[in-house]
Scaffold this active site. Structure first.
Site, PDB file in Angstrom:
ATOM      1  N   VAL A  53      30.781  83.452  69.236  1.00  0.00           N
ATOM      2  CA  VAL A  53      30.336  84.530  70.125  1.00  0.00           C
ATOM      3  C   VAL A  53      29.996  85.786  69.343  1.00  0.00           C
ATOM      4  O   VAL A  53      28.978  86.433  69.579  1.00  0.00           O
ATOM      5  CB  VAL A  53      31.403  84.832  71.193  1.00  0.00           C
ATOM      6  N   GLU A 203      26.253  76.842  73.787  1.00  0.00           N
ATOM      7  CA  GLU A 203      26.048  76.484  72.382  1.00  0.00           C
ATOM      8  C   GLU A 203      24.794  75.634  72.253  1.00  0.00           C
ATOM      9  O   GLU A 203      24.555  74.717  73.029  1.00  0.00           O
ATOM     10  CB  GLU A 203      27.270  75.734  71.844  1.00  0.00           C
ATOM     11  N   TYR A 299      29.152  77.129 100.821  1.00  0.00           N
ATOM     12  CA  TYR A 299      30.488  76.536 100.703  1.00  0.00           C
ATOM     13  C   TYR A 299      31.330  77.151  99.587  1.00  0.00           C
ATOM     14  O   TYR A 299      32.494  76.783  99.422  1.00  0.00           O
ATOM     15  CB  TYR A 299      30.426  75.014 100.480  1.00  0.00           C
ATOM     16  N   LYS A 301      32.678  80.122  99.120  1.00  0.00           N
ATOM     17  CA  LYS A 301      33.298  81.380  99.496  1.00  0.00           C
ATOM     18  C   LYS A 301      34.748  81.117  99.882  1.00  0.00           C
ATOM     19  O   LYS A 301      35.014  80.257 100.723  1.00  0.00           O
ATOM     20  CB  LYS A 301      32.551  82.024 100.666  1.00  0.00           C
ATOM     21  N   CYS A 310      32.173  65.612 109.793  1.00  0.00           N
ATOM     22  CA  CYS A 310      31.671  64.876 108.625  1.00  0.00           C
ATOM     23  C   CYS A 310      32.597  64.927 107.413  1.00  0.00           C
ATOM     24  O   CYS A 310      33.003  63.886 106.889  1.00  0.00           O
ATOM     25  CB  CYS A 310      30.293  65.412 108.226  1.00  0.00           C
TER      26      CYS A 310
END
Length: 486
Positions: A53, A203, A299, A301, A310
């Site tokens: 980094v 990377e 979805y 959150k 379902c």
């Protein structure tokens, strides 16, 4: 430490401080010409830790016109960077470093104290290995903080320290900043700035990612540091995300855990498909083409458990398929367990209040429908009802006249709570929202409707358990309000 309490989340920094200057350093800010030929002062930057980094960050910052000093205890890395050579194998890194050295913008040293004294901003990219207990080993952060503090002690000008390591939330302010304060004798937020700026570099394509970032997150506690960091990143990202230091620290972990989750999910799909002779690569190629649901914020959150006609049914079906095929799917196989933990936490939160009269706002598994098949709140209600808690329920789409028998019968093998409440549920329904709100000691909100949002601001309930995030930002309510994840 006394740090300014500022809310910078997703907001532009409006305060414009004077340019960062080191009166004791003539070379710290070098003039760099912009395309309009107007002299622009760019802060000099020191980078502590010349690993993956650090080396990439320094090379790219120099390519933006910043004078950079790299610091490392490894003499070999210092020697390589000073010669414009890459210490790691990374596309375009060697060329970028070589160009920086040739332009007089890159140097390297093992003298951290001097590097801080001779620059305006310090990026910290030291190692954070796993400790013996599985946590984070802070030794290198602590050592870097001591050296940086000694450098700061020699200066009269404002300096910004930018942590970039992967660390648990709170580490920047509880580990690094206090050491700098103690040794330097300076105050964070007044004499020096503290930021957390996670990196999202892949990377192999790190140089390209730096110049075209997926997002730039800047966690800070003072406007001056925020403005300095925004100016540094302006050439590659004109709209950075400002947030608290703790949130920025957590984002880095969450990103990587999510990536690990995706790898495991795809691998488990492969193991599920193979016994059936289905090409998992084709399945996932189709799966990722859905950018409305599958590859989106949908979805994702924090809130309450999943439910409906379902998701619960098909999770069980996949688990059954895997069992029949003799395939172990640890992640998919534990989805029900994770969901159940969320439901049990909601029950625990209500129990903790000691309330005997509870109002439920929202019964269907999602707002805008009267479908209560495997609605997770039914499981919470069943547990409370069994303990003698009086329940009153309001739902904008479900009334006392809504036929419920068929839905409850349909899920008799899937929704234990629904089966247990089948006989009593109609008597719990109340079409009068005011009666439900005013008659409850504690309110549990399951739908983020405007009517419920307005009522909660004025509710006199002992507590409001918000399972869906009624408000996008902290909101003053009469009753204490909290959710499972906030």
């Amino acid at each position: 430490m006394e740090l300014l309490d500022l809310d910078l989340r997703n907001a532009d920094v409006v305060d414009t401080p004077q340019p960062v200057m080191n009166p004791d350093l003539a070379p710290a800010l070098r003039p760099v010409l912009n395309p309009q030929k107007t002299p622009v002062l760019k802060p000099a930057i020191s980078v502590v830790g010349l690993g993956y980094v650090g080396a990439v960050s320094m090379a790219c910052l120099s390519s933006l016109g910043h004078r950079c000093i790299g610091v490392d205890v490894d003499a070999r890395k210092v020697e390589q960077i000073a010669a414009g050579e890459s210490p790691i194998h990374e596309k375009d890194l060697g060329e970028t470093l070589s160009e920086g050295v040739a332009n007089g913008l890159i140097e390297a040293t093992d003298d951290l104290e001097r590097a801080v004294w001779d620059t305006d901003v310090t990026f910290v990219s030291v190692g954070t290995p796993t400790a013996a207990d599985g946590g984070c080993d802070y030794r290198y952060i602590e050592a870097a903080a001591e050296g940086m503090a000694r450098g700061l002690r020699r200066k009269r000008s404002f300096h910004v320290f930018v942590m970039r390591c992967s660390i648990p939330p709170g580490t920047t302010l509880s580990v690094m900043a206090p050491i700098i304060e103690r040794i330097s004798g300076r105050k964070a937020g007044r004499d020096f700035g503290v930021c957390f700026n996670p990196e999202f570099l892949r990377e192999g394509v790190a140089i390209a990612d730096f110049h075209n970032p997926p997002k730039t997150v800047i966690g800070t506690t003072d406007l001056r540091s925020a403005e300095i960091l925004r100016d540094i990143y302006a050439p590659v990202d004109a709209q950075p995300i400002f947030t608290s230091i703790e949130a920025a620290e957590m984002v880095k972990y969450v990103d990587n855990v999510w990536h690990a989750t995706k790898v495991c999910f795809a691998n488990e799909v492969g193991r599920l498909c193979k016994p059936s002779g289905v090409d998992s690569r084709e399945v996932m190629d189709i799966f990722v083409q859905d950018h409305k649901l599958n590859l989106s914020a949908y979805y994702l959150k924090p809130g309450f458990a999943y439910g409906g006609s379902c998701l619960p049914k098909e999770v069980r079906a996949v688990q059954h398929m895997a069992k029949e095929a003799g395939v172990t799917l640890p992640m998919i196989g534990n989805l029900e367990r994770s969901n159940r933990e969320h439901i049990e936490e909601a029950v625990r939160m209500v129990r903790t209040t000691g309330a005997r009269r509870v109002g439920i706002l929202g019964l269907a598994f999602k707002p805008g429908t009267d479908d209560l098949r495997e609605s997770p709140i039914l499981e919470v209600m069943a547990a409370l009802h069994a303990e003698g808690v009086a329940l009153q329920v309001h739902d904008e789409a479900i009334t006392k006249d809504t036929p419920l028998e068929g839905q409850l019968a349909y899920v008799r093998h899937g929704s234990k709570g629904g089966a247990e409440l089948a006989a009593n549920l109609p008597g719990m329904l109340n079409d009068d929202l005011d009666e439900v709100v005013e008659g409850a000691e504690v309110l549990v909100v399951c739908h983020a409707s405007e009517a419920y949002r307005s009522k909660m601001r004025r509710s006199h309930a002992r507590a409001v358990i918000d399972l869906v995030g009624l408000y996008n930002s902290p909101c003053e309510t009469r009753a204490p309000l909290e959710g499972i994840g906030w």
